[in-house]
Design a protein around this motif. Structure first.
Motif, PDB file in Angstrom:
ATOM      1  N   ALA A   1     101.485   2.076  86.968  1.00 55.84           N
ATOM      2  CA  ALA A   1     101.603   3.350  88.175  1.00 55.84           C
ATOM      3  C   ALA A   1     100.426   3.929  88.646  1.00 55.84           C
ATOM      4  CB  ALA A   1     102.469   3.971  87.399  1.00 55.84           C
ATOM      5  N   ALA A   2      98.474   3.874  87.482  1.00 52.14           N
ATOM      6  CA  ALA A   2      97.905   4.674  87.653  1.00 52.14           C
ATOM      7  C   ALA A   2      97.074   4.660  88.945  1.00 52.14           C
ATOM      8  CB  ALA A   2      96.662   3.963  86.608  1.00 52.14           C
ATOM      9  N   THR A   3      97.207   3.615  90.074  1.00 53.19           N
ATOM     10  CA  THR A   3      96.440   3.714  91.036  1.00 53.19           C
ATOM     11  C   THR A   3      97.418   4.983  92.293  1.00 53.19           C
ATOM     12  OG1 THR A   3      96.126   1.524  91.138  1.00 53.19           O
ATOM     13  CG2 THR A   3      96.455   2.625  93.261  1.00 53.19           C
ATOM     14  N   THR A   4      98.385   4.952  91.661  1.00 56.09           N
ATOM     15  CA  THR A   4      99.437   5.602  92.448  1.00 56.09           C
ATOM     16  C   THR A   4      98.728   6.705  92.376  1.00 56.09           C
ATOM     17  OG1 THR A   4     101.048   4.368  93.347  1.00 56.09           O
ATOM     18  CG2 THR A   4     102.182   6.825  92.936  1.00 56.09           C
TER      19      THR A   4
ATOM     20  N   LEU B   1      90.675   2.614  94.240  1.00 58.44           N
ATOM     21  CA  LEU B   1      90.191   1.071  94.873  1.00 58.44           C
ATOM     22  C   LEU B   1      90.262   0.117  94.017  1.00 58.44           C
ATOM     23  CD1 LEU B   1      89.995   0.089  97.440  1.00 58.44           C
ATOM     24  CD2 LEU B   1      87.182   0.675  97.327  1.00 58.44           C
ATOM     25  N   GLY B   2      89.606   0.646  92.371  1.00 65.07           N
ATOM     26  CA  GLY B   2      89.669  -1.261  92.392  1.00 65.07           C
ATOM     27  C   GLY B   2      90.296  -1.291  91.817  1.00 65.07           C
ATOM     28  N   LEU B   3      91.592  -0.138  90.888  1.00 67.84           N
ATOM     29  CA  LEU B   3      92.647  -0.368  90.246  1.00 67.84           C
ATOM     30  C   LEU B   3      93.744  -1.332  91.532  1.00 67.84           C
ATOM     31  CD1 LEU B   3      93.178   3.088  88.830  1.00 67.84           C
ATOM     32  CD2 LEU B   3      92.846   0.897  87.193  1.00 67.84           C
ATOM     33  N   PHE B   4      93.439  -0.835  92.821  1.00 73.31           N
ATOM     34  CA  PHE B   4      94.180  -1.269  93.861  1.00 73.31           C
ATOM     35  C   PHE B   4      94.474  -2.995  93.769  1.00 73.31           C
ATOM     36  CE2 PHE B   4      95.480  -2.505  97.923  1.00 73.31           C
ATOM     37  CZ  PHE B   4      96.946  -2.362  97.917  1.00 73.31           C
ATOM     38  N   LEU B   5      92.471  -2.643  93.953  1.00 78.77           N
ATOM     39  CA  LEU B   5      91.734  -4.618  93.893  1.00 78.77           C
ATOM     40  C   LEU B   5      92.632  -5.260  92.727  1.00 78.77           C
ATOM     41  CD1 LEU B   5      88.245  -3.415  95.778  1.00 78.77           C
ATOM     42  CD2 LEU B   5      90.996  -4.450  95.949  1.00 78.77           C
ATOM     43  N   ALA B   6      92.372  -4.824  91.595  1.00 79.74           N
ATOM     44  CA  ALA B   6      93.084  -5.261  90.658  1.00 79.74           C
ATOM     45  C   ALA B   6      94.665  -6.193  90.318  1.00 79.74           C
ATOM     46  CB  ALA B   6      93.110  -5.040  89.034  1.00 79.74           C
TER      47      ALA B   6
ATOM     48  N   PHE C   1      98.571   6.899 100.106  1.00 79.46           N
ATOM     49  CA  PHE C   1      99.118   7.872  99.324  1.00 79.46           C
ATOM     50  C   PHE C   1     100.668   7.188 100.437  1.00 79.46           C
ATOM     51  CE2 PHE C   1     100.309  11.939 101.435  1.00 79.46           C
ATOM     52  CZ  PHE C   1     100.683  12.256 100.057  1.00 79.46           C
ATOM     53  N   TYR C   2      99.911   7.317 101.392  1.00 77.70           N
ATOM     54  CA  TYR C   2     101.543   6.938 102.713  1.00 77.70           C
ATOM     55  C   TYR C   2     101.431   5.582 102.819  1.00 77.70           C
ATOM     56  CZ  TYR C   2     100.280  11.214 104.839  1.00 77.70           C
ATOM     57  OH  TYR C   2      99.635  13.004 105.598  1.00 77.70           O
ATOM     58  N   ARG C   3     101.352   4.413 101.700  1.00 78.47           N
ATOM     59  CA  ARG C   3     101.939   3.419 101.533  1.00 78.47           C
ATOM     60  C   ARG C   3     101.845   2.332 102.804  1.00 78.47           C
ATOM     61  NH1 ARG C   3     101.359   4.989  97.419  1.00 78.47           N
ATOM     62  NH2 ARG C   3     102.903   4.378  96.380  1.00 78.47           N
ATOM     63  N   ARG C   4     100.879   3.106 103.415  1.00 81.56           N
ATOM     64  CA  ARG C   4     100.408   2.451 105.294  1.00 81.56           C
ATOM     65  C   ARG C   4      98.893   1.327 105.367  1.00 81.56           C
ATOM     66  NH1 ARG C   4     105.746   4.034 108.224  1.00 81.56           N
ATOM     67  NH2 ARG C   4     104.199   2.549 109.136  1.00 81.56           N
ATOM     68  N   GLU C   5      98.830   0.223 105.446  1.00 81.60           N
ATOM     69  CA  GLU C   5      97.540  -0.708 105.562  1.00 81.60           C
ATOM     70  C   GLU C   5      96.732  -0.657 103.897  1.00 81.60           C
ATOM     71  OE1 GLU C   5      98.853  -2.900 107.838  1.00 81.60           O
ATOM     72  OE2 GLU C   5      97.339  -1.954 109.433  1.00 81.60           O
ATOM     73  N   ALA C   6      96.976  -0.206 102.992  1.00 84.94           N
ATOM     74  CA  ALA C   6      96.977   0.252 102.082  1.00 84.94           C
ATOM     75  C   ALA C   6      95.695  -1.044 101.890  1.00 84.94           C
ATOM     76  CB  ALA C   6      97.158   0.354 100.738  1.00 84.94           C
ATOM     77  N   ASP C   7      96.316  -2.914 101.566  1.00 81.43           N
ATOM     78  CA  ASP C   7      95.763  -3.842 101.260  1.00 81.43           C
ATOM     79  C   ASP C   7      94.327  -4.193 102.385  1.00 81.43           C
ATOM     80  OD1 ASP C   7      96.041  -6.350  99.682  1.00 81.43           O
ATOM     81  OD2 ASP C   7      95.631  -7.044 101.340  1.00 81.43           O
ATOM     82  N   LEU C   8      95.003  -3.921 103.384  1.00 80.43           N
ATOM     83  CA  LEU C   8      93.846  -3.965 104.944  1.00 80.43           C
ATOM     84  C   LEU C   8      92.668  -3.254 104.500  1.00 80.43           C
ATOM     85  CD1 LEU C   8      92.762  -5.713 107.144  1.00 80.43           C
ATOM     86  CD2 LEU C   8      94.139  -3.447 108.798  1.00 80.43           C
ATOM     87  N   THR C   9      93.018  -2.298 104.347  1.00 79.72           N
ATOM     88  CA  THR C   9      92.103  -0.915 103.661  1.00 79.72           C
ATOM     89  C   THR C   9      90.932  -1.088 103.326  1.00 79.72           C
ATOM     90  OG1 THR C   9      93.876   0.988 104.822  1.00 79.72           O
ATOM     91  CG2 THR C   9      92.132   1.844 103.859  1.00 79.72           C
TER      92      THR C   9
END
Length: 318
Positions: free
Chosen positions: A30-33, A218-223, A287-295
Motif C-alpha cells: 500500500a506504500a505506493t498509493t 515511482l520506485g515502489l511501483f516499479l518493484a 492517483f487516477y489509476r490510469r496508465e500508471a504502468d505505461l507512465t
C-alpha cells in the motif's frame, strides 16, 4: 556528459531507494498509493502555492520564451491526445499520455542543468518553464482527465441523475488541490501581499518533499509485479520519441523562426523542452489509476535516454 549524469544520478538513486525498500519488505504493497496521495494532497499543493506566491511576474515576463516553450509543450500534449484518441483510448488515458509527452522535468533537472550550461542568467527563463509546466500543462491535463472520468461515469449511470457533465467536472476541479493551490498562491503577489515567515518555512519544508517522494513512489511501483499490456512497448517508444525529439524541435522552430529569441532564451527553451518526462504524469496516473504502468516506463526510459540526448545538444551548441 558528466554534468548531465551528475544531475540525473540523484533521480535514479531515489527511484532505486523506493524499488529496494519494496523488494526487501521495508515498505508494503500500500506504500505506493499512500505516498502518492501524500504528494498529491499535501506536498505538491504546497510547492505549487509557494511557486506562484513568490513569482515576480515583472522579472519573468518573457513573451517570446513563453510562446516558444509553452506552445511547444501544449502542441506536443495536444498531438499526443489526438493520436491516442485515434487509437481508441479513453479521454482520461489519452490526457495522461499527452502529459507523458509534453511534461518536462523542469523542476528537478531543469534548474541545475540550466545553471551548469548557461549560468545564472538562465534561471529566470527556467522558472518560467517550470511555472508553465507544473501550473499550465498540468492544469490542462487535469481538466481533460476529470472530463473524461465524468463522461465515463455519466455514460455508466454512476454520476447520479440530472447531473450535467460540465457541472460535475467543475465541482471536481474546484476541489482539486493541484489547481486550487497555485490559483490561491497567485493571489498573493497580485494583491501585494507577502507570505509570513513561518508559513513560508512550512511551505518550503512540505513542498520540498514533493519531488523526492514522487520518485520513491515511482520506485515502489516499479518493484511491483507488473503485466505489460499489448503494444505498450510501442506506445512507450512513441511517447518517449515525442518528448525527447519532437518537443525540443518544436521549441527550437518556434523560438528561432516565429519569436526570434536571443541565443540565451532560445537555447534555454530548447534545453527545457529536451528534458525527460517528469514525475507529475506518474503522480496523476497512479492517483487516477490510469496508465500508471505505461507512465512509469516512459519516465524511466526517457530519463535514461535524456543523458545522451541532452548531452549531445549541449555539446552541439558549446
Amino acid at each position: 556528459m558528466l554534468s548531465t549524469v551528475l544531475v540525473v544520478l540523484p533521480i535514479f538513486a531515489l527511484i532505486f531507494a523506493g524499488w529496494l525498500a519494496r523488494r526487501i519488505g521495508v515498505l508494503g504493497a500500500a506504500a505506493t498509493t499512500e505516498l502518492n496521495r501524500f504528494v498529491v494532497f499535501l506536498a505538491l499543493p504546497a510547492l505549487l502555492f509557494d511557486v506562484t506566491a513568490h513569482a515576480h511576474w515583472s522579472a519573468i515576463w518573457k513573451p517570446g520564451f513563453i510562446g516558444a516553450f509553452g506552445l511547444s509543450s501544449l502542441a506536443v500534449f495536444a498531438l499526443t491526445v489526438l493520436i491516442r484518441r485515434g487509437d481508441g483510448r479513453p479521454l482520461a488515458d489519452a490526457a495522461v499520455d499527452g502529459l507523458n509527452a509534453g511534461y518536462a522535468n523542469t523542476g528537478f533537472m531543469g534548474f541545475p542543468l540550466a545553471l551548469v550550461a548557461f549560468g545564472p542568467e538562465a534561471l529566470a527563463p527556467t522558472t518560467v518553464a517550470a511555472i508553465l509546466t507544473v501550473c499550465g500543462v498540468f492544469a490542462v491535463a487535469i481538466v481533460l482527465i476529470e472530463t473524461g472520468l465524468r463522461r465515463e461515469a455519466a455514460a455508466s449511470g454512476r454520476s447520479g441523475p440530472r447531473m450535467p457533465v460540465w457541472r460535475s467536472v467543475g465541482r471536481s476541479l474546484m476541489r482539486n488541490p493541484l489547481l486550487v493551490a497555485p490559483a490561491l498562491g497567485a493571489l498573493v503577489p497580485s494583491a501585494g501581499l507577502t507570505v509570513p515567515e513561518a508559513a513560508e518555512t512550512f511551505l518550503k519544508l512540505l513542498g520540498g518533499a514533493a519531488a523526492p517522494c514522487a520518485l520513491v513512489a515511482l520506485g515502489l511501483f516499479l518493484a511491483q509485479t507488473r503485466h505489460a499490456g499489448g503494444g505498450q512497448g510501442r506506445t512507450a517508444a512513441l511517447l518517449v520519441g515525442l518528448k525527447l525529439a519532437l518537443h525540443p524541435l518544436l521549441a527550437y522552430g518556434l523560438g528561432r523562426y516565429l519569436f526570434d529569441l536571443p541565443p540565451l532564451l532560445l537555447h534555454t527553451a530548447v534545453l527545457m523542452a529536451a528534458l525527460p518526462t517528469g514525475t507529475g504524469p506518474f503522480m496523476l496516473a497512479e492517483f487516477y489509476r490510469r496508465e500508471a504502468d505505461l507512465t512509469a516506463t516512459v519516465v524511466l526510459v526517457s530519463t535514461v535516454l535524456a543523458i545522451v540526448t541532452v548531452s549531445a545538444y549541449l555539446s552541439a551548441i558549446a
